[in-house]
Structures are given as structure tokens and as C-alpha cells.
Design a protein around this motif. Structure first.
Motif, PDB file in Angstrom:
ATOM      1  N   THR A 127       0.861  -1.177   0.000  1.00 42.83           N
ATOM      2  CA  THR A 127       0.000   0.000   0.000  1.00 42.83           C
ATOM      3  C   THR A 127       0.898   1.227   0.000  1.00 42.83           C
ATOM      4  N   ILE A 128       0.679   2.103  -0.982  1.00 37.13           N
ATOM      5  CA  ILE A 128       1.431   3.355  -1.025  1.00 37.13           C
ATOM      6  C   ILE A 128       0.737   4.313  -0.058  1.00 37.13           C
ATOM      7  N   PRO A 129       1.449   4.853   0.904  1.00 37.09           N
ATOM      8  CA  PRO A 129       0.816   5.737   1.879  1.00 37.09           C
ATOM      9  C   PRO A 129       0.080   6.906   1.206  1.00 37.09           C
ATOM     10  N   GLN A 130      -1.039   7.293   1.807  1.00 30.61           N
ATOM     11  CA  GLN A 130      -1.896   8.334   1.250  1.00 30.61           C
ATOM     12  C   GLN A 130      -1.141   9.635   0.990  1.00 30.61           C
ATOM     13  N   SER A 131      -0.270  10.017   1.905  1.00 30.81           N
ATOM     14  CA  SER A 131       0.455  11.281   1.719  1.00 30.81           C
ATOM     15  C   SER A 131       1.323  11.235   0.459  1.00 30.81           C
ATOM     16  N   LEU A 132       1.928  10.089   0.171  1.00 30.64           N
ATOM     17  CA  LEU A 132       2.737   9.953  -1.042  1.00 30.64           C
ATOM     18  C   LEU A 132       1.861   9.942  -2.298  1.00 30.64           C
ATOM     19  N   ARG A 133       0.714   9.245  -2.230  1.00 32.26           N
ATOM     20  CA  ARG A 133      -0.206   9.226  -3.382  1.00 32.26           C
ATOM     21  C   ARG A 133      -0.671  10.632  -3.707  1.00 32.26           C
ATOM     22  N   GLN A 134      -1.009  11.410  -2.691  1.00 33.21           N
ATOM     23  CA  GLN A 134      -1.467  12.778  -2.917  1.00 33.21           C
ATOM     24  C   GLN A 134      -0.342  13.655  -3.456  1.00 33.21           C
ATOM     25  N   HIS A 135       0.848  13.518  -2.902  1.00 34.32           N
ATOM     26  CA  HIS A 135       1.984  14.342  -3.314  1.00 34.32           C
ATOM     27  C   HIS A 135       2.327  14.121  -4.793  1.00 34.32           C
ATOM     28  N   PHE A 136       2.262  12.873  -5.257  1.00 35.48           N
ATOM     29  CA  PHE A 136       2.630  12.551  -6.630  1.00 35.48           C
ATOM     30  C   PHE A 136       1.431  12.429  -7.564  1.00 35.48           C
TER      31      PHE A 136
ATOM     32  N   LEU B 210       9.486   3.789  -8.297  1.00 33.89           N
ATOM     33  CA  LEU B 210       8.108   3.672  -8.777  1.00 33.89           C
ATOM     34  C   LEU B 210       7.707   5.036  -9.318  1.00 33.89           C
ATOM     35  N   ARG B 211       7.213   5.074 -10.557  1.00 35.91           N
ATOM     36  CA  ARG B 211       6.805   6.337 -11.172  1.00 35.91           C
ATOM     37  C   ARG B 211       5.476   6.159 -11.879  1.00 35.91           C
ATOM     38  N   PRO B 212       4.703   7.245 -12.014  1.00 41.72           N
ATOM     39  CA  PRO B 212       3.492   7.150 -12.835  1.00 41.72           C
ATOM     40  C   PRO B 212       3.901   6.827 -14.271  1.00 41.72           C
ATOM     41  N   ALA B 213       3.189   5.917 -14.909  1.00 38.12           N
ATOM     42  CA  ALA B 213       3.475   5.574 -16.301  1.00 38.12           C
ATOM     43  C   ALA B 213       3.056   6.740 -17.188  1.00 38.12           C
ATOM     44  N   PRO B 214       3.752   6.930 -18.316  1.00 39.73           N
ATOM     45  CA  PRO B 214       3.346   7.998 -19.234  1.00 39.73           C
ATOM     46  C   PRO B 214       1.892   7.792 -19.674  1.00 39.73           C
ATOM     47  N   ALA B 215       1.174   8.880 -19.782  1.00 38.35           N
ATOM     48  CA  ALA B 215      -0.224   8.788 -20.227  1.00 38.35           C
ATOM     49  C   ALA B 215      -0.273   8.268 -21.651  1.00 38.35           C
ATOM     50  N   ALA B 216      -1.356   7.584 -21.987  1.00 39.99           N
ATOM     51  CA  ALA B 216      -1.512   7.013 -23.317  1.00 39.99           C
ATOM     52  C   ALA B 216      -1.420   8.065 -24.400  1.00 39.99           C
ATOM     53  N   ARG B 217      -1.929   9.250 -24.150  1.00 42.90           N
ATOM     54  CA  ARG B 217      -1.887  10.312 -25.158  1.00 42.90           C
ATOM     55  C   ARG B 217      -0.461  10.724 -25.488  1.00 42.90           C
ATOM     56  N   GLN B 218       0.447  10.620 -24.543  1.00 37.85           N
ATOM     57  CA  GLN B 218       1.823  11.024 -24.772  1.00 37.85           C
ATOM     58  C   GLN B 218       2.585  10.013 -25.630  1.00 37.85           C
ATOM     59  N   THR B 219       2.135   8.766 -25.665  1.00 41.93           N
ATOM     60  CA  THR B 219       2.861   7.734 -26.378  1.00 41.93           C
ATOM     61  C   THR B 219       2.240   7.401 -27.730  1.00 41.93           C
ATOM     62  N   GLN B 220       1.207   8.120 -28.149  1.00 43.62           N
ATOM     63  CA  GLN B 220       0.565   7.824 -29.420  1.00 43.62           C
ATOM     64  C   GLN B 220       1.457   8.184 -30.586  1.00 43.62           C
ATOM     65  N   ASP B 221       1.422   7.354 -31.635  1.00 45.02           N
ATOM     66  CA  ASP B 221       2.163   7.633 -32.856  1.00 45.02           C
ATOM     67  C   ASP B 221       1.388   8.578 -33.758  1.00 45.02           C
ATOM     68  N   SER B 222       0.086   8.661 -33.554  1.00 46.69           N
ATOM     69  CA  SER B 222      -0.762   9.467 -34.420  1.00 46.69           C
ATOM     70  C   SER B 222      -1.473  10.527 -33.595  1.00 46.69           C
ATOM     71  N   GLY B 223      -1.822  11.616 -34.222  1.00 46.34           N
ATOM     72  CA  GLY B 223      -2.578  12.661 -33.540  1.00 46.34           C
ATOM     73  C   GLY B 223      -4.071  12.511 -33.762  1.00 46.34           C
ATOM     74  N   PHE B 224      -4.499  11.430 -34.459  1.00 46.43           N
ATOM     75  CA  PHE B 224      -5.909  11.240 -34.763  1.00 46.43           C
ATOM     76  C   PHE B 224      -6.735  11.192 -33.489  1.00 46.43           C
ATOM     77  N   GLY B 225      -7.782  11.993 -33.450  1.00 44.92           N
ATOM     78  CA  GLY B 225      -8.713  11.994 -32.333  1.00 44.92           C
ATOM     79  C   GLY B 225      -8.314  12.878 -31.167  1.00 44.92           C
ATOM     80  N   LEU B 226      -7.197  13.578 -31.256  1.00 46.76           N
ATOM     81  CA  LEU B 226      -6.763  14.412 -30.143  1.00 46.76           C
ATOM     82  C   LEU B 226      -7.545  15.717 -30.053  1.00 46.76           C
ATOM     83  N   ILE B 227      -8.053  16.206 -31.201  1.00 43.65           N
ATOM     84  CA  ILE B 227      -8.798  17.461 -31.218  1.00 43.65           C
ATOM     85  C   ILE B 227     -10.285  17.138 -31.311  1.00 43.65           C
ATOM     86  N   LYS B 228     -11.039  17.656 -30.385  1.00 43.77           N
ATOM     87  CA  LYS B 228     -12.482  17.427 -30.354  1.00 43.77           C
ATOM     88  C   LYS B 228     -13.195  18.669 -30.879  1.00 43.77           C
ATOM     89  N   SER B 229     -14.299  18.467 -31.570  1.00 41.37           N
ATOM     90  CA  SER B 229     -15.074  19.566 -32.128  1.00 41.37           C
ATOM     91  C   SER B 229     -16.486  19.522 -31.579  1.00 41.37           C
TER      92      SER B 229
END
Length: 78
Positions: free
Chosen positions: A12-21, A40-59
Motif C-alpha cells: 500500500t502506497i501511503p496516502q500522503s505519497l499518493r497525494q503528493h505525486f 516507482l513512477r506514474p506511467a506515461p499517459a496514453a496520449r503522450q505515447t501515441q504515434d498518431s494525432g488522430f482523435g486528439l482534437i475534439k469539435s
């Protein structure tokens, strides 16, 4: 801070550490060996690792009808 490793290898990651990061339930994390310890680090968000920009802009505009033909917009020059 100290925590205990369970028989399933979980901690269990202590609450104070979860909140801080900014760690939230369901977030992916990565583990890396750094010298004689584990990082231990947060994994890169899926949007950051995409090869394509398709679907990133919403209208807010209505979508194009499926039967719309772009060629119908072509006008012959006089």
C-alpha cells in the motif's frame, strides 16, 4: 514510512505519497531498478505515447454525414 509486502507481492502506497505525486486509483505505474533500490513512477499517459494525432482534437460541430461526397464541392473554374 514503512509498509508490509503481502503474500501476493502487493504494498500500500501511503496516502500522503499518493497525494503528493498525484497517484489515483487505476493509474498505471512503472517500476525501475536504480542502483540498489526500486523506483516507482506514474506511467506515461496514453496520449503522450501515441504515434498518431488522430482523435486528439475534439469539435463541438456536427459530424459529416456518412454519405457526403467531397467531390461535390469542386467547382469548375470559368
Amino acid at each position: 514510512m514503512q509498509t508490509t509486502l503481502t503474500s501476493k507481492g502487493q504494498v500500500t502506497i501511503p496516502q500522503s505519497l499518493r497525494q503528493h505525486f498525484g497517484l489515483k486509483q487505476g493509474m498505471a505505474v512503472t517500476f525501475e531498478i536504480e542502483g540498489d533500490h526500486i523506483a516507482l513512477r506514474p506511467a506515461p499517459a496514453a496520449r503522450q505515447t501515441q504515434d498518431s494525432g488522430f482523435g486528439l482534437i475534439k469539435s463541438r460541430r456536427k459530424g459529416v454525414p456518412p454519405d457526403w461526397d467531397a467531390a461535390s464541392m469542386v467547382v469548375d473554374a470559368p
